[in-house]
Design a protein around this motif. Structure first.
Motif, PDB file in Angstrom:
ATOM      1  N   LEU A   1       0.831  -1.210   0.000  1.00  0.00           N
ATOM      2  CA  LEU A   1       0.000   0.000   0.000  1.00  0.00           C
ATOM      3  C   LEU A   1       0.863   1.256   0.000  1.00  0.00           C
ATOM      4  N   HIS A   2       1.973   1.192   0.742  1.00  0.00           N
ATOM      5  CA  HIS A   2       2.882   2.336   0.823  1.00  0.00           C
ATOM      6  C   HIS A   2       3.502   2.621  -0.544  1.00  0.00           C
TER       7      HIS A   2
ATOM      8  N   GLU B   1       2.099   1.860  -3.469  1.00  0.00           N
ATOM      9  CA  GLU B   1       1.060   2.300  -4.404  1.00  0.00           C
ATOM     10  C   GLU B   1       0.544   3.701  -4.085  1.00  0.00           C
ATOM     11  N   ASP B   2       0.460   4.041  -2.803  1.00  0.00           N
ATOM     12  CA  ASP B   2      -0.161   5.307  -2.407  1.00  0.00           C
ATOM     13  C   ASP B   2       0.505   5.850  -1.133  1.00  0.00           C
TER      14      ASP B   2
ATOM     15  N   SER C   1       0.969   8.730   0.016  1.00  0.00           N
ATOM     16  CA  SER C   1       0.383   9.844   0.773  1.00  0.00           C
ATOM     17  C   SER C   1      -0.702   9.339   1.721  1.00  0.00           C
ATOM     18  N   ALA C   2      -1.414   8.277   1.340  1.00  0.00           N
ATOM     19  CA  ALA C   2      -2.449   7.722   2.230  1.00  0.00           C
ATOM     20  C   ALA C   2      -1.859   6.715   3.210  1.00  0.00           C
TER      21      ALA C   2
ATOM     22  N   ASN D   1     -12.219   2.503   3.351  1.00  0.00           N
ATOM     23  CA  ASN D   1     -11.397   1.799   2.380  1.00  0.00           C
ATOM     24  C   ASN D   1     -12.215   0.677   1.740  1.00  0.00           C
TER      25      ASN D   1
END
Ligand SMILES: [Zn+2]
Length: 419
Positions: A129-130, A132-133, A135-136, A303
């Motif tokens: 996840l880090h 891929e995205d 900022s989120a 999510n």
């Protein structure tokens, strides 16, 4: 000004203002932060003052960049001091394992209404996840956490035993969520439960609302034993959240509802489903801010339900298994300290409770963050003595021993540290 190296530093901590926090001085997080001496607004130059109209949710103690702690005497960011002196302050072993920073983050939370229904992804999903995205999902790390009650504390934590869930899903209003049961025949399994949770999270607003209304129209006598809390809790959640929020049904139908007395603690593993409902707690977690939310929050902040359900762990699966019991510890000389030992490598939590005039000597070993939540004590480190009072927060370097003598009101102190 560059802060000189020292065996301990008093810290200035900040408090964030998420809307679920308790208001003004009802918030223990705000009360403690105001005594720290804490910081407000842009940094350590402004002292923290409670505004009675605002919610105060979480005081953070440590080096996470979103809400870092500063050294009280110089106003320097603790992380900058650790960067310059990592081996001396953190110790070789911590630096080798975790890098130039504290691998854990303690917080004081004051909860007026439920936090989002959530899980913290395991290391593998967290790093995906880090990537891929970023900022989120700001970290590639997992985030197992513990929550220890400072006042009465209510939470949804893990799933009820399967037979309790299948019994409640057989009640007429919930039958349409029992697909997970039928697919797998008579015996309800964890995989069936995964389908059931996903079907609730993916149901239309109309279905959630209608089901919740039917739940509330059932007589109290429909809910017994493990489920006796449901009618009352349902009315409270109805006050705070939209009737279309699927978190309400997931929490009430499938999850353990725990009520902890002060000093009791729960452990949340990576991928463990949980929602804190009300109370004041000390929370400690591995250094990460990653979370997947799925209920008790506006739709836009939820999510993906499928992803949420794909990583769900089914431990703990029972109310009793949520509880992390304290034990004795060799870190304490006088035996007035209990250890909450976690299954993670990042941290354990010590609770030191002293009556008036009582002594304790603590040897946490690794680097530590401590906070006095009640009373005061004189503390000796090497040849120096300082007074530790309610609300004071300290960073203590690795290998440093603390000798405490409580004053007239006794002392309650919590110390998070890495072994
Ligand atoms: Zn959490």
């Amino acid at each position: 000004m560059a802060t000189p190296i020292a065996p301990y530093y008093q810290l200035k901590c900040g408090c964030n203002q998420y809307p679920w926090g308790k208001k003004g001085s009802q918030s223990l997080a705000a009360q403690l932060c105001a005594k720290t001496p804490g910081w407000d607004g842009d940094g350590p130059q402004t002292d923290f003052q409670i505004d009675e109209g605002k919610p105060y949710a979480e005081m953070w103690m440590g080096t996470y960049p979103t809400l870092p702690s500063y050294v009280a005497s110089t106003g320097e960011n603790l992380q900058d001091i650790l960067d310059r002196n990592s081996k001396e302050l953190l110790g070789d072993r911590v630096v080798t394992k975790f890098g130039h920073t504290l691998p854990f983050l303690p917080k004081i939370l004051s909860i007026a209404k439920a936090l989002p229904l959530q899980l913290h992804p395991n290391k593998k999903l967290a790093s995906q996840l880090h990537r891929e995205d970023p900022s989120a999902f700001t970290d590639s790390n997992h985030k197992p956490e513990i929550a220890l009650a400072l006042t009465e504390f209510e939470a949804f934590c893990g799933f009820k035993p399967l037979d309790s869930i299948s019994a409640i899903l057989k009640l007429a209003p919930f039958e349409h969520f029992s697909a997970g049961m039928n697919t797998y025949g008579q015996r309800f399994t964890d995989e069936g439960l995964r389908k059931t949770v996903q079907s609730i999270l993916e149901a239309s607003d109309e279905t959630i609302k209608r089901t919740f209304e039917s739940l509330r129209s059932l007589p109290d006598s429909a809910f017994t034993g493990r489920d006796a809390h449901i009618p009352q809790l349902a009315s409270r959640l109805a006050r705070d959240f939209s009737p279309t929020d699927p978190g309400i049904l997931v929490g009430l139908l499938t999850m353990n509802y725990v009520v902890l007395e002060p000093g009791e603690c729960i452990y949340i593993p990576a991928d463990g489903i949980h929602a804190y409902i009300a109370g004041d707690i000390i929370e400690c977690m591995a250094r990460s801010n990653n979370v997947l939310n799925t209920g008790f929050c506006p739709k836009a902040e939820r999510n993906n339900a499928k992803q949420f359900c794909s990583v769900l762990t089914f431990e703990p699966h029972d109310k009793e298994k949520c509880i992390l019991k304290p034990g004795k510890t060799q870190r304490s000389k006088e035996g007035r300290t209990r250890m909450f030992e976690t299954p993670t490598r990042e941290f354990n939590l010590l609770e030191t409770a002293l009556g008036a005039g009582e002594d304790e000597t603590l040897d946490p070993g690794g680097p530590a963050i401590l906070i006095a939540t009640k009373g005061s004590a004189m503390v000796q480190v090497n040849n120096e003595v300082f007074k530790l009072s309610e609300g004071h927060v300290y960073f203590v370097a690795h290998g440093i021993q603390l000798s405490l003598k409580a004053e007239a009101l006794g002392l309650l102190m919590y110390t998070a540290y890495t072994e």
